[in-house]
Design a protein around this motif. Structure first.
Motif, PDB file in Angstrom:
ATOM      1  N   ALA A  70       0.837  -1.204   0.000  1.00 24.28           N
ATOM      2  CA  ALA A  70       0.000   0.000   0.000  1.00 24.28           C
ATOM      3  C   ALA A  70       0.871   1.252   0.000  1.00 24.28           C
ATOM      4  CB  ALA A  70      -0.913  -0.014   1.222  1.00 24.28           C
ATOM      5  N   TYR A  72       3.593   1.683  -1.595  1.00 24.95           N
ATOM      6  CA  TYR A  72       3.998   1.975  -2.977  1.00 24.95           C
ATOM      7  C   TYR A  72       2.930   2.798  -3.699  1.00 24.95           C
ATOM      8  CZ  TYR A  72       5.412   1.467  -7.823  1.00 24.95           C
ATOM      9  OH  TYR A  72       5.760   1.721  -9.127  1.00 24.95           O
ATOM     10  N   GLN A  73       1.670   2.546  -3.412  1.00 24.92           N
ATOM     11  CA  GLN A  73       0.599   3.322  -4.038  1.00 24.92           C
ATOM     12  C   GLN A  73       0.702   4.792  -3.638  1.00 24.92           C
ATOM     13  OE1 GLN A  73      -1.067   1.932  -6.492  1.00 24.92           O
ATOM     14  NE2 GLN A  73       0.121   0.121  -5.964  1.00 24.92           N
ATOM     15  N   GLU A  74       1.069   5.052  -2.403  1.00 19.52           N
ATOM     16  CA  GLU A  74       1.277   6.429  -1.938  1.00 19.52           C
ATOM     17  C   GLU A  74       2.497   7.049  -2.640  1.00 19.52           C
ATOM     18  OE1 GLU A  74       1.844   8.888   2.243  1.00 19.52           O
ATOM     19  OE2 GLU A  74       1.522   6.728   2.307  1.00 19.52           O
ATOM     20  N   ARG A  76       3.665   6.204  -5.562  1.00 15.90           N
ATOM     21  CA  ARG A  76       3.218   6.453  -6.944  1.00 15.90           C
ATOM     22  C   ARG A  76       2.449   7.760  -7.060  1.00 15.90           C
ATOM     23  NH1 ARG A  76      -0.584   2.391  -9.715  1.00 15.90           N
ATOM     24  NH2 ARG A  76      -1.288   4.423 -10.259  1.00 15.90           N
ATOM     25  N   GLN A  77       1.496   7.974  -6.165  1.00 18.55           N
ATOM     26  CA  GLN A  77       0.682   9.192  -6.210  1.00 18.55           C
ATOM     27  C   GLN A  77       1.524  10.446  -6.024  1.00 18.55           C
ATOM     28  OE1 GLN A  77      -2.445   8.545  -3.330  1.00 18.55           O
ATOM     29  NE2 GLN A  77      -3.794   7.679  -4.889  1.00 18.55           N
TER      30      GLN A  77
END
Length: 99
Positions: A70, A72-74, A76-77
Motif C-alpha cells: 500500500a 507503494y501506491q502512496e 506512486r501518487q
C-alpha cells in the motif's frame, strides 16, 4: 545487497515540486522491509534528469515487498506524474570493488 538504479526524467519546470514530493516519498521508502539506503542526484548536463539509487537487502524486498505494498501506491501518487517518459528501473549486484 541489490542496487536499484533509475534515471528519472522530470517534466521541465517541475523540479522544485518534484524535489518537495520526493522528500515526502523518502519517508515512505525508508520505512520498508529490506531497505538499506537511497540517494537522489541531479544531472549536471540536464537539470531535469535525476538519478535515483536505492540499496535493498534483496531483489524481492523491492520488486515484491515495496512494489506490492500500500505504501507503494502512496509513493506512486506523490511522484509518478512528474515523469516524462516513465523511468526504466534496473537492479544491479556488486561484482568487484576497487580503491
Amino acid at each position: 545487497m541489490i542496487l536499484e538504479v533509475a534515471i528519472l526524467p522530470v517534466i521541465a519546470g517541475k523540479n522544485d515540486e518534484f524535489e518537495a514530493a520526493f522528500r515526502q516519498a523518502s519517508a515512505i521508502i525508508s520505512s520498508m522491509k529490506g531497505y538499506i539506503s537511497h540517494e537522489l542526484q541531479t544531472c549536471l548536463e540536464d537539470s531535469n534528469k535525476y538519478l535515483l539509487l536505492v540499496r535493498w537487502e534483496t531483489l524481492e524486498d523491492h520488486t515484491q515487498g515495496f512494489r506490492g505494498s500500500a505504501e507503494y501506491q502512496e509513493w506512486r501518487q506523490l511522484l509518478h506524474h512528474f515523469y516524462d517518459p516513465f523511468p526504466v528501473v534496473e537492479h544491479y549486484t556488486l561484482t568487484q570493488t576497487y580503491n
